[in-house]
Structures are given as structure tokens and as C-alpha cells.
Design a protein around this motif. Structure first.
Motif, PDB file in Angstrom:
ATOM      1  N   UNK A  66       0.837  -1.517  -0.182  1.00 48.33           N
ATOM      2  CA  UNK A  66      -0.328  -0.306  -0.144  1.00 48.33           C
ATOM      3  C   UNK A  66       0.608   1.223   0.008  1.00 48.33           C
ATOM      4  N   UNK A  67       1.985   1.302   0.715  1.00 51.85           N
ATOM      5  CA  UNK A  67       3.025   2.538   1.052  1.00 51.85           C
ATOM      6  C   UNK A  67       3.544   2.804  -0.370  1.00 51.85           C
ATOM      7  N   UNK A  68       4.068   1.522  -1.259  1.00 51.30           N
ATOM      8  CA  UNK A  68       4.511   1.303  -2.338  1.00 51.30           C
ATOM      9  C   UNK A  68       3.624   2.065  -3.057  1.00 51.30           C
ATOM     10  N   UNK A  69       2.787   1.316  -3.483  1.00 52.95           N
ATOM     11  CA  UNK A  69       1.117   2.144  -4.789  1.00 52.95           C
ATOM     12  C   UNK A  69       1.288   3.619  -4.177  1.00 52.95           C
ATOM     13  N   UNK A  70       1.385   3.978  -2.999  1.00 53.49           N
ATOM     14  CA  UNK A  70       1.090   5.735  -2.600  1.00 53.49           C
ATOM     15  C   UNK A  70       2.184   6.237  -3.776  1.00 53.49           C
ATOM     16  N   UNK A  71       3.026   5.970  -3.150  1.00 49.36           N
ATOM     17  CA  UNK A  71       4.909   6.310  -3.699  1.00 49.36           C
ATOM     18  C   UNK A  71       4.445   6.387  -4.452  1.00 49.36           C
ATOM     19  N   UNK A  72       4.720   5.504  -5.743  1.00 48.90           N
ATOM     20  CA  UNK A  72       4.520   5.224  -7.440  1.00 48.90           C
ATOM     21  C   UNK A  72       3.493   6.215  -7.750  1.00 48.90           C
ATOM     22  N   UNK A 125       7.212  -5.310  -6.072  1.00 42.91           N
ATOM     23  CA  UNK A 125       6.992  -4.405  -7.349  1.00 42.91           C
ATOM     24  C   UNK A 125       6.369  -3.517  -7.543  1.00 42.91           C
ATOM     25  N   UNK A 126       6.101  -2.482  -7.599  1.00 45.04           N
ATOM     26  CA  UNK A 126       4.525  -1.590  -7.866  1.00 45.04           C
ATOM     27  C   UNK A 126       5.215  -0.260  -9.063  1.00 45.04           C
ATOM     28  N   UNK A 127       4.745  -0.712  -9.963  1.00 41.53           N
ATOM     29  CA  UNK A 127       4.255  -0.125 -11.727  1.00 41.53           C
ATOM     30  C   UNK A 127       3.923   1.632 -10.897  1.00 41.53           C
ATOM     31  N   UNK A 158       6.550   0.605 -18.703  1.00 39.67           N
ATOM     32  CA  UNK A 158       7.167  -0.184 -17.700  1.00 39.67           C
ATOM     33  C   UNK A 158       7.886  -0.679 -18.138  1.00 39.67           C
ATOM     34  N   UNK A 159       9.326  -0.810 -16.749  1.00 36.47           N
ATOM     35  CA  UNK A 159      10.426  -0.538 -17.111  1.00 36.47           C
ATOM     36  C   UNK A 159      11.073  -2.083 -16.616  1.00 36.47           C
TER      37      UNK A 159
END
Length: 255
Positions: free
Chosen positions: A90-96, A118-120, A126-127
Motif C-alpha cells: 500500500x505504501x509503495x502504491x502511494x509512492x508510485x 514491485x509497484x508499477x 514499464x521498466x
């Protein structure tokens, strides 16, 4: 790193018990526990006795209060069931969404790092990266964060084992240069990868700490070199630090 949330203005009985338990886990002397809790001495003494009775708190020979077997067992069960990818997502999604970069969390495994989450981003490209992909430690931002958390002797062993192979013309390939880079990472709190592992790819990473304060994971944001300069990527470091702090807190780390 964020501190534990403040106590409620009008705490009830359950609130007071938790306030005292938290204060006891942070302090051992009765006077310090009273001060940290903000409660009356009589209330703290009564609640401490209940916590001792239920073995959440114990008292040593000097009269100091320490975490009891019930608290230790509860913590052990909690940490045993932690899945960092589930906690971090959830934190990665917000950061992305915020930085418009792909986000990775990696862990060290012997002489490599491996992606565990991984969060795109919402960018139209896409890398290429997949969970389980392995990365060299000396020329990736996640790898440098993990390596910087180790002792100099461990770094020397890594250099002896791996040999610092070049991945691109920008790859660090000497021991002196790597140590200089790692000292900088320890000093500033983040690591960079400026096309050092893959041409055209830039990353910046910060450490994630577990409940013991140990760096077992690191989080990076990744972008195309055509999209952002290295300076522009570094400008996003505060957002990465903030997010890594939230993940660390979810793993039980309090600074």
C-alpha cells in the motif's frame, strides 16, 4: 521516523493500560514510566501491577520494569507472521502515484539483492523487472543500501567473492571507489544508480529497517534516464525516505 501516536485526550481504562505498557517498553524506571505516560503515579502503579500479574511486564532485582514473557511471546508471534511485501505494497502504491516512478523493494541474499515487491507507475511504459530478479550489490541503488549497512569486512569479502564486474561504463569497479560510495550512502542515507547497472535506467534507494533496527531490505524508485536527470531523481528522495519510514514502522521499528 515517525513516533508512536499520541495518547487520547480522555483515555479510558483500556487506553490507560496500553499507555502504561507502551511507556514500560520504552522506559524501565518507575518515574520515567510515569512521566512518559502522563498519568498519575497511583494509576501507573496500579496498572503496572496488573501488567505484572498477567506477565506482560516483569520487575528485576533493582526494581526496574521490563518486558515480560507474555509481551515477548506476543511480539514473537507478530514478527513471525510479517510478510514485508504485503506490508509494503500500500505504501509503495502511494509512492508510485506521487513520484511517477516504478517502485521496488529488495532484500539481500548472500552476494546479491532480490526483488520481493514491485509497484508499477502510471507512466505509459514499464521498466522490465519481476519479483525474484537478482541484482548486483555494487552497482544498484538497492544493492548499495544493503551493502552500506554491512561492516567494512563484509564489504571486503563481497569484493573478493564477486570481483566488481562492470555492467556498464559507469559501473563502480574498484574497491576504493566502492568504499567511497558506501561511506557517502551511510552519510546521506540514500544510494543512487546512475546508469551503473542498466544503460538508460536511473534509481535512488533508501534503507528499510526491521523491528531491531537492522537493514534487511531497501526500497528504490526507478525511471528512464530520458525521463529524469539524476538531480531530478534525487529531488524525490524525501518522498522515498518518508515511505520507507512508514514501512519500517509497520515492521515494528520505532526511532
Amino acid at each position: 521516523m515517525a513516533q508512536p501516536s499520541k495518547s487520547p485526550k480522555n483515555p479510558g481504562a483500556a487506553d490507560k493500560t496500553l499507555i502504561v505498557l507502551r511507556a514500560t517498553l520504552e522506559h524501565s524506571r518507575f518515574t520515567d514510566i510515569v512521566e512518559a505516560s502522563g498519568l498519575a503515579k497511583s494509576s501507573v502503579h496500579r496498572l503496572l501491577q496488573s501488567l505484572v500479574d498477567y506477565e506482560f511486564v516483569t520487575v528485576n532485582e533493582e526494581g526496574n520494569y521490563l518486558a515480560g514473557p507474555a509481551a515477548m511471546a506476543l511480539a514473537s508471534h507478530a514478527f513471525k507472521n510479517i510478510d514485508i511485501s504485503e506490508r509494503a505494497q500500500p505504501f509503495m502504491r502511494e509512492l508510485a502515484r506521487k513520484v511517477k516512478c516504478q517502485v521496488h523493494v529488495g532484500a539481500r541474499t548472500r552476494n546479491e539483492a532480490v526483488y520481493v515487491a514491485i509497484e508499477e507507475s502510471e507512466m505509459p511504459y514499464r521498466i522490465p523487472s519481476d519479483i525474484g530478479d537478482r541484482l548486483p550489490l555494487h552497482c544498484t541503488s538497492i544493492g548499495k543500501c544493503l551493502l552500506a549497512a554491512q561492516s567494512d569486512d563484509t564489504v571486503r569479502k563481497y569484493i573478493a567473492d564477486v570481483g566488481l564486474p562492470r555492467k556498464t561504463p559507469r559501473t563502480i569497479s574498484t574497491a576504493n571507489a566502492l568504499f567511497a560510495e558506501l561511506y557517502q550512502v551511510r552519510d546521506c542515507g540514500y544510494a543512487v544508480d546512475d546508469e551503473e547497472n542498466v544503460p538508460g535506467i536511473r534509481c535512488v534507494a533508501v534503507p528499510i529497517r526491521n523491528h531491531m533496527g537492522r537493514v534487511d531490505h531497501a526500497m528504490s524508485i526507478t525511471t528512464l534516464a530520458l525521463e529524469k536527470t539524476m538531480d531530478e531523481v534525487i529531488e524525490l528522495v524525501p518522498f522515498v525516505v518518508e515511505t520507507a519510514g512508514k514501512i519500517s514502522r509497520s515492521l515494528g521499528y520505532w526511532d
